[in-house]
Write an enzyme that holds these catalytic residues in place. Structure first.
Site, PDB file in Angstrom:
ATOM      1  N   LYS A 260       1.168  -1.192   0.276  1.00  0.00           N
ATOM      2  CA  LYS A 260      -0.346   0.376  -0.114  1.00  0.00           C
ATOM      3  C   LYS A 260       0.691   1.399   0.096  1.00  0.00           C
ATOM      4  O   LYS A 260       2.163   0.982   0.547  1.00  0.00           O
ATOM      5  CB  LYS A 260      -0.709  -0.110   1.365  1.00  0.00           C
ATOM      6  CG  LYS A 260      -2.197  -1.085   1.341  1.00  0.00           C
ATOM      7  CD  LYS A 260      -3.156  -0.778   2.483  1.00  0.00           C
ATOM      8  CE  LYS A 260      -3.552  -1.805   2.453  1.00  0.00           C
ATOM      9  NZ  LYS A 260      -4.828  -1.940   1.722  1.00  0.00           N
TER      10      LYS A 260
ATOM     11  N   ARG B 223      -9.964 -11.274   2.269  1.00  0.00           N
ATOM     12  CA  ARG B 223     -11.436 -12.159   1.741  1.00  0.00           C
ATOM     13  C   ARG B 223     -10.143 -13.852   1.774  1.00  0.00           C
ATOM     14  O   ARG B 223     -10.963 -15.439   2.002  1.00  0.00           O
ATOM     15  CB  ARG B 223     -11.787 -12.126   0.061  1.00  0.00           C
ATOM     16  CG  ARG B 223     -10.477 -11.899  -0.646  1.00  0.00           C
ATOM     17  CD  ARG B 223     -10.617 -11.193  -2.068  1.00  0.00           C
ATOM     18  NE  ARG B 223     -10.423 -10.049  -1.389  1.00  0.00           N
ATOM     19  CZ  ARG B 223     -10.800  -8.769  -2.964  1.00  0.00           C
ATOM     20  NH1 ARG B 223     -11.161  -9.000  -3.779  1.00  0.00           N
ATOM     21  NH2 ARG B 223     -11.040  -7.514  -2.044  1.00  0.00           N
TER      22      ARG B 223
HETATM   23  N1  BES Z   1      -7.721  -3.624   4.633  1.00  0.00           N
HETATM   24  C1  BES Z   1      -7.878  -3.047   3.007  1.00  0.00           C
HETATM   25  C2  BES Z   1      -9.591  -1.967   3.034  1.00  0.00           C
HETATM   26  C3  BES Z   1      -9.556  -1.447   3.410  1.00  0.00           C
HETATM   27  C4  BES Z   1      -9.604  -0.148   2.973  1.00  0.00           C
HETATM   28  C5  BES Z   1     -10.289  -1.051   4.997  1.00  0.00           C
HETATM   29  C6  BES Z   1      -9.628   0.964   3.445  1.00  0.00           C
HETATM   30  C7  BES Z   1     -10.261  -0.309   5.406  1.00  0.00           C
HETATM   31  C8  BES Z   1     -10.041   1.265   4.610  1.00  0.00           C
HETATM   32  C9  BES Z   1      -8.027  -4.637   2.362  1.00  0.00           C
HETATM   33  O1  BES Z   1      -8.090  -5.970   2.534  1.00  0.00           O
HETATM   34  C10 BES Z   1      -7.447  -4.154   0.960  1.00  0.00           C
HETATM   35  O2  BES Z   1      -6.764  -3.730   0.702  1.00  0.00           O
HETATM   36  N2  BES Z   1      -8.379  -4.510  -0.148  1.00  0.00           N
HETATM   37  C11 BES Z   1      -8.319  -3.931  -1.423  1.00  0.00           C
HETATM   38  C12 BES Z   1      -8.568  -4.693  -2.812  1.00  0.00           C
HETATM   39  C13 BES Z   1      -7.930  -4.869  -3.553  1.00  0.00           C
HETATM   40  C14 BES Z   1      -6.707  -5.341  -3.499  1.00  0.00           C
HETATM   41  C15 BES Z   1      -8.415  -5.661  -4.885  1.00  0.00           C
HETATM   42  C16 BES Z   1      -8.878  -2.618  -1.568  1.00  0.00           C
HETATM   43  O3  BES Z   1     -10.291  -2.490  -0.941  1.00  0.00           O
HETATM   44  O4  BES Z   1      -7.922  -2.189  -2.153  1.00  0.00           O
HETATM   45 ZN    ZN Z   2      -5.107  -5.565   1.636  1.00  0.00          ZN
END
Ligand code: BES
Ligand code: ZN
Ligand code: ZN
Length: 486
Positions: free
Chosen positions: A266, A340
């Protein structure tokens, strides 16, 4: 903060401040005769959260009277009362007052009002300030009283239920605000063990070896990049005399103690917030602790897959293929879609433990924040009946929730050329494809998924709650189990 119920007349309640509801459309306020100057000046409009503090109200033992703006009467439900109770408490606490009473008379003195008032006060009282060394400015309210003059039977139970639920929600918030260096997957397991031991629940923590033996390749793939060992935490509540053949509720919560994204890392900006990526797991721990005390009629098993998602030389890579506990193979396209992956194995394991109905809570996608902002939880389901139950429980709890679709067309987006399913489906409908992924593992078992990514953390303080973890989900889970009918 001690919580009490008083049935004596409002005038004789002793406290630093007595809080009374002031409605927008209430022209004949019960304090008008007493406060004609204040009303006459037009200072009191009754707008939601407007606070007017009056000292030494004549004829009252209370040292102050706080007229708390309650908005329009026809819109005022337990949900508004919960917020108002919290807002009043925070208003008075900031003025260093120690004993507060909330007056609920006439139509607002039913059990659900008393429960909501207590919840609101305890939720409002919470501050995530554990690691602030300078405590000289910290204010403490010692006593919160719900004053229900001449109140009926059943209110003591309501008070107690409110206290138990809100304490559980605050435990969830406590866990969610812990930084990831201090709350690891093992730390979550310890917190769950403690909650279980305090109220006589069974707690089983599956370690890496047991998960390997079982074949939880999906969960273990996420965990392998971290030096912190993973844990699959299982806490079970069994009601006395439950029929073995009846329904069995499984509550599953995402417990990523920190989400760096892994190799699909990230951006640095805002990454510190990813300590709250275990909020679903924390909500499930809070809920099962409350249920241990409230004793619903249905068996409930809480499952929390707890891992840390890190990059490193052992971390899983984009393109890796893992075999889940269900036997389905998964192509990991993006290591940041880790929630997931761990939930997949936890859902399968929940079914093996005999759960007949599954509800999961997870900070799963940024996409749900795009869809619903920070207001509504995103709900997804393969079963309309269970979805209705969860939505009803949420409504009653004052936790806003909105159902989103799971049409078959979205499933197409998760096709992988190399494995049974891919772990991402592209940006469009990102919250839906994430839910579809989970649905594959819930399979035919009635299941609801709650995406709490937008609602588990308050970026700014509200009049009724501090900035930080919201503890969302706990009250919905508690209501769902408590109101269960086969
Ligand atoms: N933990 C994150 C989702 C999240 C994003 C929670 C912002 C709280 C605030 C999750 O594991 C994630 O990173 N999801 C990705 C999925 C994508 C790679 C398909 C996302 O939402 O960007
Ligand atoms: Zn994530
Ligand atoms: Zn995550």
């Amino acid at each position: 903060m001690e919580i009490h119920l008083e049935r004596k007349p409002a005038e004789s309640v002793e406290c630093d401040a007595l809080v009374a509801l002031a409605f927008e459309d209430q022209t004949d306020g019960r304090f008008q005769h007493l406060l004609s100057d204040v009303y006459g000046s037009g200072e009191i409009t009754g707008k939601t959260f407007e606070m007017t503090l009056v000292h030494n109200p004549a004829g009252f033992k209370a040292r102050r009277l706080l007229l708390a703006g309650a908005g329009k009467k026809e819109k005022f439900t337990s949900a508004e009362l919960r917020h108002l109770s919290g807002a009043a408490l925070r208003h008075l606490k900031s003025r260093s007052l120690k004993s507060i009473a909330l007056l609920l008379d006439s139509e607002y003195s039913q059990a659900d009002h008393v429960e909501a008032a207590v919840e609101g006060a305890l939720i409002g009282d919470f501050e995530p300030d554990r690691y602030k060394s300078d405590k000289k400015d910290v204010k403490v309210v010692d006593r919160f009283t719900v004053a229900v003059p001449g109140g009926g039977a059943g209110l003591d139970t309501a008070l107690e239920r409110g206290r138990i639920t809100a304490d559980a929600q605050n435990l969830t918030r406590e866990l969610a605000s812990e930084p990831a260096n201090l709350l690891t997957p093992s730390g979550m397991a310890e917190a769950a063990r403690q909650a279980a031991a305090a109220y006589g629940l069974e707690c089983d923590v599956l370690d890496q070896d047991r998960m390997k033996q079982l074949g939880m390749g999906s969960l273990l793939g996420v965990a392998q990049g971290s030096a912190e060992p993973p844990a699959l935490i299982v806490v079970s509540y069994r009601p006395a005399g439950a029929a073995a053949s009846g329904a069995h509720l499984g509550l599953v919560g995402k417990g990523v103690t920190f989400d760096t994204g892994g190799i699909s890392i990230k951006p640095a900006d805002g990454m510190e917030k990813m300590k709250y990526d275990m909020s679903g797991g924390a909500a499930v721990i809070g809920a099962i602790r409350a249920l241990a005390q409230l004793k619903p009629p249905i068996p409930v098993t809480a499952l929390i897959p707890a891992v840390e998602n890190m990059p490193g030389s052992r971390a899983q890579r984009p393109g890796d293929i893992v075999t889940s506990l269900s036997g389905k193979t998964i192509e990991v396209i993006n290591t940041d879609a880790e929630g997931r992956l761990i939930l997949a194995d936890a859902l399968t394991y929940a079914k093996r433990l005999g759960c007949t109905h599954l509800v999961d809570a997870a900070t799963l996608t940024g996409a749900v924040v795009v869809a619903l902002g920070h207001v509504n939880i995103g709900a997804f389901s393969n079963n309309d009946r269970l979805a209705e139950r969860v939505l009803d429980a949420a409504r009653e709890a004052g936790e806003k929730m909105w159902r989103l679709p799971l049409d078959d067309e979205y499933r197409e987006l998760l096709k992988s050329p190399f494995a049974d399913i891919a772990n991402v489906g592209g940006r469009p409908g990102g919250a839906i494809t994430a839910a579809w992924f989970l649905r594959e593992f819930a399979d035919e078992t009635p299941w609801v998924h709650l995406d709490i990514a937008g609602t588990a953390w308050l970026d700014d303080a509200k009049p009724y709650a501090s900035k930080g973890p919201s503890g969302v989900g706990v009250r919905t889970f508690v209501n769902l189990a408590m109101d269960w009918k086969d």
